[in-house]
Design a protein around this motif. Structure first.
Motif, mmCIF file in Angstrom:
data_model
loop_
_atom_site.group_PDB
_atom_site.id
_atom_site.type_symbol
_atom_site.label_atom_id
_atom_site.label_comp_id
_atom_site.label_asym_id
_atom_site.label_seq_id
_atom_site.Cartn_x
_atom_site.Cartn_y
_atom_site.Cartn_z
ATOM 1 N N ALA A 9 0.825 -1.209 0.000
ATOM 2 C CA ALA A 9 0.000 0.000 0.000
ATOM 3 C C ALA A 9 0.858 1.257 0.000
ATOM 4 C CB ALA A 9 -0.936 -0.005 1.203
ATOM 5 N N GLY A 10 2.040 1.176 0.627
ATOM 6 C CA GLY A 10 2.935 2.323 0.623
ATOM 7 C C GLY A 10 3.701 2.493 -0.673
ATOM 8 N N ILE A 11 3.807 1.404 -1.457
ATOM 9 C CA ILE A 11 4.606 1.447 -2.686
ATOM 10 C C ILE A 11 3.747 1.719 -3.916
ATOM 11 C CG2 ILE A 11 6.073 0.075 -4.214
ATOM 12 C CD1 ILE A 11 7.033 -1.428 -1.720
ATOM 13 N N LEU A 12 2.588 1.062 -3.989
ATOM 14 C CA LEU A 12 1.763 1.124 -5.195
ATOM 15 C C LEU A 12 0.761 2.269 -5.107
ATOM 16 C CD1 LEU A 12 1.071 -2.707 -5.565
ATOM 17 C CD2 LEU A 12 2.787 -1.335 -6.762
ATOM 18 N N PRO A 13 0.740 3.168 -6.079
ATOM 19 C CA PRO A 13 -0.139 4.344 -5.997
ATOM 20 C C PRO A 13 -1.621 4.009 -6.118
ATOM 21 C CG PRO A 13 0.964 4.257 -8.135
ATOM 22 C CD PRO A 13 1.590 3.195 -7.293
ATOM 23 N N ASN A 34 -6.824 -14.785 -8.609
ATOM 24 C CA ASN A 34 -6.241 -14.391 -7.335
ATOM 25 C C ASN A 34 -6.501 -12.918 -7.070
ATOM 26 O OD1 ASN A 34 -4.998 -15.548 -5.167
ATOM 27 N ND2 ASN A 34 -2.923 -15.252 -5.898
ATOM 28 N N GLY A 35 -6.336 -12.084 -8.117
ATOM 29 C CA GLY A 35 -6.619 -10.659 -7.970
ATOM 30 C C GLY A 35 -8.075 -10.394 -7.666
ATOM 31 N N SER A 36 -8.982 -11.187 -8.273
ATOM 32 C CA SER A 36 -10.411 -11.018 -8.004
ATOM 33 C C SER A 36 -10.744 -11.333 -6.551
ATOM 34 C CB SER A 36 -11.224 -11.919 -8.938
ATOM 35 O OG SER A 36 -10.984 -11.586 -10.289
ATOM 36 N N LEU A 37 -10.105 -12.360 -6.014
ATOM 37 C CA LEU A 37 -10.325 -12.681 -4.600
ATOM 38 C C LEU A 37 -9.850 -11.556 -3.699
ATOM 39 C CD1 LEU A 37 -9.363 -16.469 -4.413
ATOM 40 C CD2 LEU A 37 -11.636 -15.455 -4.418
ATOM 41 N N LEU A 38 -8.742 -10.908 -4.076
ATOM 42 C CA LEU A 38 -8.260 -9.788 -3.262
ATOM 43 C C LEU A 38 -9.248 -8.625 -3.316
ATOM 44 C CD1 LEU A 38 -5.955 -8.534 -1.554
ATOM 45 C CD2 LEU A 38 -5.104 -7.543 -3.672
ATOM 46 N N LEU A 39 -9.767 -8.308 -4.509
ATOM 47 C CA LEU A 39 -10.754 -7.227 -4.614
ATOM 48 C C LEU A 39 -11.979 -7.532 -3.768
ATOM 49 C CD1 LEU A 39 -10.577 -6.400 -8.429
ATOM 50 C CD2 LEU A 39 -9.733 -4.997 -6.541
ATOM 51 N N LEU A 40 -12.417 -8.794 -3.779
ATOM 52 C CA LEU A 40 -13.554 -9.178 -2.951
ATOM 53 C C LEU A 40 -13.234 -9.007 -1.475
ATOM 54 C CD1 LEU A 40 -16.382 -10.353 -2.732
ATOM 55 C CD2 LEU A 40 -15.376 -12.649 -2.869
ATOM 56 N N ALA A 41 -12.006 -9.386 -1.084
ATOM 57 C CA ALA A 41 -11.601 -9.226 0.321
ATOM 58 C C ALA A 41 -11.583 -7.756 0.719
ATOM 59 C CB ALA A 41 -10.227 -9.862 0.535
ATOM 60 N N LEU A 42 -11.094 -6.887 -0.171
ATOM 61 C CA LEU A 42 -11.058 -5.458 0.138
ATOM 62 C C LEU A 42 -12.465 -4.884 0.275
ATOM 63 C CD1 LEU A 42 -8.153 -4.271 -2.215
ATOM 64 C CD2 LEU A 42 -8.065 -4.670 0.249
ATOM 65 N N PHE A 97 -3.656 -15.759 -11.943
ATOM 66 C CA PHE A 97 -3.363 -14.425 -11.427
ATOM 67 C C PHE A 97 -4.618 -13.552 -11.427
ATOM 68 C CE2 PHE A 97 0.629 -16.099 -12.996
ATOM 69 C CZ PHE A 97 1.452 -15.879 -11.904
ATOM 70 N N ALA A 98 -5.429 -13.640 -12.500
ATOM 71 C CA ALA A 98 -6.661 -12.864 -12.542
ATOM 72 C C ALA A 98 -7.616 -13.289 -11.433
ATOM 73 C CB ALA A 98 -7.319 -13.000 -13.908
ATOM 74 N N PRO A 153 -7.859 -3.028 -10.709
ATOM 75 C CA PRO A 153 -7.789 -4.473 -10.991
ATOM 76 C C PRO A 153 -6.390 -4.980 -11.297
ATOM 77 C CG PRO A 153 -9.695 -3.503 -12.067
ATOM 78 C CD PRO A 153 -8.910 -2.356 -11.489
ATOM 79 N N GLU A 154 -5.635 -4.236 -12.133
ATOM 80 C CA GLU A 154 -4.291 -4.706 -12.460
ATOM 81 C C GLU A 154 -3.371 -4.669 -11.249
ATOM 82 O OE1 GLU A 154 -4.705 -0.381 -13.817
ATOM 83 O OE2 GLU A 154 -5.890 -2.231 -13.828
ATOM 84 N N THR A 155 -3.603 -3.688 -10.364
ATOM 85 C CA THR A 155 -2.803 -3.630 -9.135
ATOM 86 C C THR A 155 -3.173 -4.775 -8.203
ATOM 87 O OG1 THR A 155 -2.721 -1.215 -9.344
ATOM 88 C CG2 THR A 155 -2.135 -2.162 -7.209
ATOM 89 N N ALA A 156 -4.463 -5.114 -8.163
ATOM 90 C CA ALA A 156 -4.905 -6.218 -7.306
ATOM 91 C C ALA A 156 -4.225 -7.519 -7.690
ATOM 92 C CB ALA A 156 -6.424 -6.365 -7.393
ATOM 93 N N VAL A 157 -4.003 -7.732 -8.985
ATOM 94 C CA VAL A 157 -3.314 -8.941 -9.431
ATOM 95 C C VAL A 157 -1.910 -9.003 -8.844
ATOM 96 C CG1 VAL A 157 -2.363 -10.128 -11.435
ATOM 97 C CG2 VAL A 157 -4.658 -9.160 -11.548
ATOM 98 N N VAL A 158 -1.192 -7.874 -8.890
ATOM 99 C CA VAL A 158 0.173 -7.829 -8.357
ATOM 100 C C VAL A 158 0.171 -8.049 -6.850
ATOM 101 C CG1 VAL A 158 2.217 -6.377 -8.068
ATOM 102 C CG2 VAL A 158 0.935 -6.319 -10.219
ATOM 103 N N VAL A 159 -0.728 -7.352 -6.145
ATOM 104 C CA VAL A 159 -0.785 -7.473 -4.688
ATOM 105 C C VAL A 159 -1.106 -8.910 -4.285
ATOM 106 C CG1 VAL A 159 -2.016 -6.731 -2.619
ATOM 107 C CG2 VAL A 159 -1.415 -5.060 -4.380
ATOM 108 N N ALA A 160 -2.081 -9.531 -4.953
ATOM 109 C CA ALA A 160 -2.462 -10.902 -4.610
ATOM 110 C C ALA A 160 -1.317 -11.876 -4.845
ATOM 111 C CB ALA A 160 -3.683 -11.315 -5.426
ATOM 112 N N ALA A 161 -0.588 -11.703 -5.958
ATOM 113 C CA ALA A 161 0.529 -12.600 -6.247
ATOM 114 C C ALA A 161 1.619 -12.476 -5.202
ATOM 115 C CB ALA A 161 1.086 -12.314 -7.636
#
Length: 745
Positions: free
Chosen positions: A29-33, A90-98, A87-88, A110-118
């Protein structure tokens, strides 16, 4: 007390993984805008930390509960596509968690969520693995828990002691000499393969075996798993009755070869009763399959081979870890090929295009899925498992069999064996691990690099045909390329049908095949001389050719060499010096056997061989090759537990893949493994084929290790096909188990 201690340790591991995931989320969260964990008006540090902990916890719970169901629904998606969808998803699960975080404090593009989840999956997996490996008791409990869970799903056992199971691990392309050197200390350095080094001459015995003339996986593995490689003259060959080219690593060809072998022997293979086949060209008769090429052309539920992908990729941590290793392997290959080019190493191949990704598939994706599947089989207590690890063979084709590149692969293969051996320690039954190879590899510059023309150019010149304006790249025989195509659900390449007007020239390593489609049946030497008077001499006298095999109307099978040398195989008559002398013991018998195959080409061409260097010249783009005679390619290995009976009697040599099949059946019989059904054995004996073999097929899935399960075993008597092998091959190996000399070897 022990139970509460176990629960407490597990709870501490969950808390540790949760903490690492929370810190990882805060750092990202501190690194990715485009990723935030606070309201638009800002929050205190404590509030942000609570938000991160909530998001990490929700993501972990969703991954554990939702992920397996989603991946199972996508089981029929091509494997490479599934790897990308990981990866997609995994990113969707992170968006749901958020979105589950109160007051909308969590948000990400969405594209950031993929990176964060990975990154979070990788961090949590690394933490969990580290904690488990550091705690031997926790590691033991985890393996036992997985095994108990699988046994409960399968109904458990009847409580009676089980005979030992058997794991057959095929190290594709690793020759006897390569393995022997890999288990020896290198000066002050440890062996390349320390796990196997600890086994040799202690718990296991290393024995060489000699392949058939067609020293390649298609012929060898078909013989080992199905008991017959009759009429398989090469890796690829032209069949005049159908007008098609058979290629061992194409799904439709592999399925047809398997069908023919079953019809010839009267049984389905080594693994027909309770078997698992992992990463092979053929099923061996098993029902439990993963990455098996002969069923890759099937669609829908019948393609059980695809279950191996589900079993592995349903764990997002597995997907993330494999993807990282895949990228590292691509970069490693790019660096190694660049180094070879800058150092002007010879012989050398161009290694661009898709090759870095094909190599990464063979050495990472296929390896990970197969090893995970075998570990699942072992933990489920399957009777026998046969698995092929193709990494060394793929790299050696392009880097050479003794290169530094292949040394790294051998080290990784040793670690794979160690992982499986450790799983065996926690299995519900004893296991014996047998390692073997299907062939070796011989080094040498390609025929085209050494002489400036291809075999097809030479044949066309000898026939008086015009030379092609543009040289075409000869397709590689590497098994991993077609396996990757099958994983992508790509259709088989065109070009299998040939017209009747010109010769069909095919390459299988340093073995070439020339067929004339307009002549039905095997074209005779005399007919070739009448139609193309200069062809046979142009081929036989070329310095890059070792010998030719043709059929004479007067003399039968004849081997032709330079300066008019001939060896008449049916009568033993030799004119001059036999062209086969330089190829060593067994060459005459191997060529004689192939000469009687209906699908042997009109002209079989074996490249020259230098016994001083062990070099041959592949007729395709490989500097480490196999497929014909000459050097290390014909010398495979068996590394077998000392409690088994020796594969041969003292002083005898183990020759031919069909003989290896008989040895494996005997070893399974010694463990009181299941037999072939009576009706199958009777049918095989009635057909005059090898009778008695068995194995099995079971069902099961893996969790944690991400592995499907299943294995098999077989045993029986050796008749029919075994007794028909010609010449010295017929007496090369015992049929019945030899007597054991007072337990000393």
């Amino acid at each position: 007390m022990a139970r509460w201690k176990s629960v407490g340790a597990a709870l501490l591991r969950v808390i540790a993984v949760w903490a690492v995931s929370t810190l990882t989320m805060l750092a990202l969260a501190g690194i990715l805008p485009d990723f935030r964990l606070q309201s638009p008006d800002g929050d205190s540090a404590t509030r942000v930390a609570v938000t991160a902990a909530s998001g990490a916890g929700a993501f972990g719970v969703l991954s554990a509960l939702v992920w397996p169901l989603v991946v199972r629904a996508l089981l029929l998606v091509p494997a490479f596509v599934l790897g990308l969808l990981v990866f997609a998803l995994n990113g969707s699960l992170l968006l749901l968690a958020l979105n589950l975080i109160p007051d909308g404090r969590g948000a990400a593009e969405p594209e950031t969520a993929v990176v964060v989840a990975a990154v979070m999956s990788a961090a949590s997996s690394a933490t969990s693995t580290f904690l488990t490996v550091r705690d031997d008791e926790a590691y033991h409990r985890r393996l036992v828990r997985l095994a108990d869970r699988r046994r409960r799903r399968q109904g458990g056992g009847d409580g009676r002691p089980q005979p030992p199971g058997t794991v057959f691990l095929q190290l594709d392309g690793v020759g006897h000499d390569v393995l022997r050197d890999a288990v020896r200390p290198r000066g002050n350095r440890p062996p390349l393969m320390p796990t196997l080094a600890a086994w040799v001459d202690t718990t296991h015995t290393l024995t060489p075996w000699r392949t058939d003339w067609s020293s390649q996986t298609g012929a060898s593995q078909l013989g080992i798993l199905h008991g017959s490689n009759e009429d398989v003259p090469a890796f690829r060959w032209y069949e005049k009755d159908t007008g098609r080219v058979m290629v061992s690593n194409r799904p439709t060809s592999a399925a047809e070869l398997q069908r023919r072998a079953a019809a010839r022997t009267g049984h389905e293979g080594l693994l027909t009763v309770d078997g698992a086949s992992r990463g092979n060209l053929f099923t061996g008769g098993a029902e439990e399959l993963a990455l098996v090429l002969s069923v890759a052309a099937r669609r829908g539920r019948r393609n059980r081979s695809r279950s191996g992908y589900f079993a592995y990729f349903r764990d997002p941590a597995n997907a993330t870890r494999t993807a990282g290793s895949l990228l590292a392997e691509v970069l490693r290959e790019l660096g190694q090929s660049t180094r070879a080019r800058l150092r002007r190493e010879t012989p050398r191949l161009g290694r661009g295009g898709l090759y870095p990704f094909i190599r990464a598939f063979a050495t990472v994706v296929e390896r990970d899925v197969v090893v995970a599947a075998v570990m699942g089989d072992v933990l489920s207590g399957r009777t026998a498992i046969y698995a092929d690890l193709v990494a060394y063979d793929e790299v050696a084709h392009h880097s050479g069999p003794r290169s530094r590149d292949t040394h790294q692969v051998l080290r990784r293969l040793d670690r794979c064996v160690a992982l499986i051996a450790r799983a065996v320690e926690h299995a519900p039954r004893d296991y014996r691990i047998v390692l073997l190879s299907d062939h070796g590899q011989s080094p040498g510059a390609t025929f085209a690099d050494a002489y400036g023309l291809t075999l097809e150019d030479l044949v066309r010149a000898g026939c008086g045909l015009p030379m092609p304006r543009h040289a075409e790249r000869t397709p590689t025989g590497a098994e991993a390329r077609e396996t990757a195509r099958a994983a992508l659900r790509r259709p088989e390449r065109d070009g299998e049908h040939h017209g009747p007007s010109e010769p069909v020239v095919l390459a299988s390593g340093n073995l070439g095949l020339v067929s004339f489609p307009d002549v039905p049946g095997r074209m005779s030497r005399e007919e070739i001389d009448r139609r193309h008077p200069g062809l046979l001499r142009a081929l036989a006298d070329h310095p890059g050719v070792g010998f030719l095999l043709v059929r004479s109307e007067r003399h039968g099978a004849v081997v032709l060499g330079a300066d008019g040398a001939e060896h008449h195989l049916d009568t033993g008559r030799v004119v001059g010096r036999s062209p086969l002398d330089v190829f060593g013991a067994g060459a005459v018998a191997a060529v004689r056997r192939t000469a009687r195959f209906p699908n042997a080409a009109d002209i079989m061409v074996n490249s020259a061989y230098d016994p001083a260097t062990g070099a041959v010249h592949a007729f395709e783009g490989q500097i480490g090759s196999h497929g014909g005679l000459g050097g290390a390619q014909s010398h495979a290995f068996l590394l077998w537990p000392v409690e088994l009976s020796p594969p041969t009697r003292p002083g005898e040599e183990l020759v031919g893949a069909e003989r290896v099949h008989a040895v494996l059946r005997r070893w399974l019989r010694e463990a009181d493994g299941p037999q072939i059904p009576r009706q199958a054995a009777a049918a095989g004996a009635g057909a005059g084929a090898g009778a008695g073999a068995g194995a099995g097929a079971g069902a099961g899935t893996g969790a944690g290790t991400g592995a499907g399960t299943g294995a098999g075993a077989s045993a029986g008597t050796d008749t029919g096909e075994e007794s028909r092998r010609a010449g010295p091959l017929a007496a090369a190996s015992p049929v019945a188990p030899p007597p054991l000399p007072d337990k000393t070897r």
